[in-house]
Design a protein around this motif. Structure first.
Motif, mmCIF file in Angstrom:
data_model
loop_
_atom_site.group_PDB
_atom_site.id
_atom_site.type_symbol
_atom_site.label_atom_id
_atom_site.label_comp_id
_atom_site.label_asym_id
_atom_site.label_seq_id
_atom_site.Cartn_x
_atom_site.Cartn_y
_atom_site.Cartn_z
ATOM 1 N N VAL A 1 -40.581 -0.143 45.780
ATOM 2 C CA VAL A 1 -40.985 0.734 44.556
ATOM 3 C C VAL A 1 -39.958 1.015 43.488
ATOM 4 O O VAL A 1 -40.171 0.710 42.399
ATOM 5 C CB VAL A 1 -41.379 2.131 45.084
ATOM 6 C CG1 VAL A 1 -41.675 3.261 44.009
ATOM 7 C CG2 VAL A 1 -42.687 2.206 45.980
ATOM 8 N N GLU B 1 -47.537 6.522 38.570
ATOM 9 C CA GLU B 1 -48.874 5.757 38.909
ATOM 10 C C GLU B 1 -49.081 4.528 38.248
ATOM 11 O O GLU B 1 -49.478 3.503 38.804
ATOM 12 C CB GLU B 1 -49.943 6.592 39.220
ATOM 13 C CG GLU B 1 -49.743 7.910 40.224
ATOM 14 C CD GLU B 1 -50.889 8.723 40.121
ATOM 15 O OE1 GLU B 1 -51.633 8.613 39.160
ATOM 16 O OE2 GLU B 1 -51.151 9.657 40.835
ATOM 17 N N CYS C 1 -49.587 6.165 45.222
ATOM 18 C CA CYS C 1 -49.374 7.308 44.709
ATOM 19 C C CYS C 1 -47.981 7.820 45.421
ATOM 20 O O CYS C 1 -47.301 7.465 46.424
ATOM 21 C CB CYS C 1 -50.637 8.538 45.069
ATOM 22 S SG CYS C 1 -51.871 7.981 44.557
ATOM 23 N N HIS C 2 -47.471 9.082 44.583
ATOM 24 C CA HIS C 2 -45.982 9.591 45.162
ATOM 25 C C HIS C 2 -46.417 10.245 46.445
ATOM 26 O O HIS C 2 -45.641 10.354 47.404
ATOM 27 C CB HIS C 2 -45.545 10.326 44.022
ATOM 28 C CG HIS C 2 -44.176 10.977 44.476
ATOM 29 N ND1 HIS C 2 -44.089 12.314 45.008
ATOM 30 C CD2 HIS C 2 -43.038 10.654 44.044
ATOM 31 C CE1 HIS C 2 -42.850 12.641 45.171
ATOM 32 N NE2 HIS C 2 -42.274 11.692 44.454
ATOM 33 N N CYS C 3 -47.331 11.037 46.439
ATOM 34 C CA CYS C 3 -47.784 12.057 47.646
ATOM 35 C C CYS C 3 -46.832 13.060 48.126
ATOM 36 O O CYS C 3 -46.897 13.564 49.300
ATOM 37 C CB CYS C 3 -48.189 11.151 48.759
ATOM 38 S SG CYS C 3 -49.562 9.894 48.557
ATOM 39 N N THR D 1 -45.794 15.527 45.325
ATOM 40 C CA THR D 1 -45.364 15.863 43.655
ATOM 41 C C THR D 1 -45.022 17.218 43.717
ATOM 42 O O THR D 1 -45.380 17.774 42.490
ATOM 43 C CB THR D 1 -46.477 15.324 43.036
ATOM 44 O OG1 THR D 1 -47.738 16.258 43.371
ATOM 45 C CG2 THR D 1 -46.801 14.046 42.705
ATOM 46 N N LEU E 1 -38.984 9.720 47.494
ATOM 47 C CA LEU E 1 -40.015 8.786 47.338
ATOM 48 C C LEU E 1 -40.591 8.357 48.823
ATOM 49 O O LEU E 1 -41.137 7.191 49.160
ATOM 50 C CB LEU E 1 -39.198 7.474 46.762
ATOM 51 C CG LEU E 1 -39.030 7.679 45.090
ATOM 52 C CD1 LEU E 1 -38.092 6.544 44.700
ATOM 53 C CD2 LEU E 1 -40.040 8.117 44.257
ATOM 54 N N VAL F 1 -44.412 7.677 49.295
ATOM 55 C CA VAL F 1 -45.075 6.812 48.365
ATOM 56 C C VAL F 1 -46.049 5.679 49.076
ATOM 57 O O VAL F 1 -45.466 5.140 50.120
ATOM 58 C CB VAL F 1 -44.177 5.874 47.395
ATOM 59 C CG1 VAL F 1 -44.934 4.856 46.806
ATOM 60 C CG2 VAL F 1 -43.250 6.932 46.592
ATOM 61 N N ASP G 1 -51.534 13.446 44.144
ATOM 62 C CA ASP G 1 -50.692 13.761 43.025
ATOM 63 C C ASP G 1 -50.709 14.975 41.976
ATOM 64 O O ASP G 1 -49.933 15.693 41.751
ATOM 65 C CB ASP G 1 -50.085 12.414 42.252
ATOM 66 C CG ASP G 1 -49.232 11.516 43.039
ATOM 67 O OD1 ASP G 1 -48.948 11.607 44.398
ATOM 68 O OD2 ASP G 1 -49.064 10.176 42.704
#
Ligand code: GN1
Ligand code: MG
Length: 359
Positions: A65, A136, A211-213, A215, A234, A237, A245
């Motif tokens: 990432v 994203e 996605c970050h998941c 946030t 991160l 992610v 998010d």
């Protein structure tokens, strides 16, 4: 503390280290700053390997990432890249982590002149929305495979199953408490409507994206003017619905109280924060967001306090094995607070829907 110096010495020249001090409020990993010449220079983290059982996959994901984002920024001619994307140091093991006595550790550069917050203004929420939307968007063409680091992490059907298993097992006798029984009943009552996302996915209508998941407001770095310039933490992610998010940010940012507020009167849903964040997020995701994703963003705002209540209650019933707690009933207090927020968010669903439809 000596242990920390030895660990840090695998990543940086130990002679330069002045001190190592605790940093941040994470509920999972332990985080420290490494001071060099009077300034924080690196961040040392002990990775919670009870939660992240595949640390090799975890670090591969993060490297994929961060490398992808770094390349994108380079091609866009962005200059201060080392401030905008996390950078992990290679240890003498040749990897970006080490294992010592069964504990896992990593080190990243500390980003100076940055601020983190537990609460934001609408202006800051707008920048945050833009920045998670951009995040994203930057990852839509990531080719490197990203492993599902915690399988079914934001799958509410799975989280409900974990709750039911905990209730059935009742390993520490918590089901004797009337309040716990009451929460379980309320959670069951709302379960069907909360599983909407998983149903849409099974019907092939809803995609998963990277996605970050996680946030939460405190997972982004702001500059002194309130611009978010770097997304941090991160670890989670992974492929998920965009709901993750959007919903999880507002779970923390639009809550006028704390995540674990013992005083439920403090907890209301701040529509101004919602509107500002949504505006930024819709701008950042314009290039890819489908109508079905957009239309269900208000549902996502109710899903995340609900899911967090399910997760905190499950941990309480299981005897507090997952989240760090500060006192024995902490997870129950968190459950109450998240449930109140869920109800407050449900109450403004029509307003949220009309805002999204008009923007
Ligand atoms: C955990 O690590 P931290 O504190 O940023 C958790 C999130 C929860 C959050 C609740 C891997 O995040 O999913 O939403 O606590 N992370 C993991 O505050 O479970
Ligand atoms: Mg965090």
């Amino acid at each position: 503390m000596n242990e920390l110096y030895t660990i840090a010495g695998h990543f940086v020249d130990p002679k330069t280290i002045e001190s190592i001090q605790p940093l941040g409020n994470g509920l999972i990993n332990d985080t420290y700053k490494i001071m060099v010449a009077g300034q924080p220079k690196y961040v040392l983290q002990r990775i919670n390997n009870a939660v992240f059982t595949n640390v090799d996959m975890l670090q591969n994901n993060i490297e994929a990432v961060t490398n992808h984002i770094r390349k994108k920024y380079e091609s866009q001619g962005i200059t201060d890249i080392s401030r905008r994307v996390l950078h992990f140091l290679k240890a003498d093991s040749g990897k970006t982590y080490i294992v010592e006595d069964g504990k896992y550790w990593r080190v990243m550069d500390f980003i100076a002149d940055s601020y983190t917050y537990e609460a934001v203004t609408p202006k800051y929420a707008y920048y945050a929305g833009r920045s998670f939307g951009d995040f994203e968007s930057l990852l839509t063409d990531l080719e490197a495979p990203i492993g599902e680091i915690i399988p079914d992490f934001h799958n509410i059907e799975f989280r409900l199953k974990q709750l039911e298993d905990a209730v059935a097992e009742d390993r520490v006798g918590q089901m004797r408490e009337v309040e716990v029984q009451k929460f379980v009943a309320k959670i069951r009552e709302a379960a069907d409507s909360m599983c909407l996302g998983e149903r849409l996915y099974r019907e092939g209508k809803l995609p998963k994206r990277i996605c970050h998941c996680d946030t939460k407001v405190n997972n982004m770095l702001f500059d002194k003017d309130g611009n978010v310039f770097c997304v941090i933490d991160l670890d989670t992610v992974m492929p998920s619905f965009v709901f993750s998010d959007f919903g999880d940010f507002l779970r923390s940012a639009a809550n006028t109280g704390a995540e674990d507020d013992p005083d439920l009167d403090n907890i209301h849903f701040n529509m101004g924060i919602f509107e500002a964040f949504a505006k930024g997020y819709l701008e950042g995701t314009k290039s890819f967001l489908l109508l079905i994703e957009k239309e269900n963003l208000p549902y996502a705002v109710t899903l995340f306090p609900y899911m967090q209540a399910v997760r905190f209650l499950t941990d309480y019933i299981n005897g507090n094995t997952y989240y760090k707690i500060k006192y024995p009933t902490h997870n129950l207090v968190r459950t109450r607070a998240q449930w109140k927020l869920f109800e407050e968010a449900e109450a403004v669903l029509p307003e949220m829907k009309s805002f999204i439809a008009n923007n």
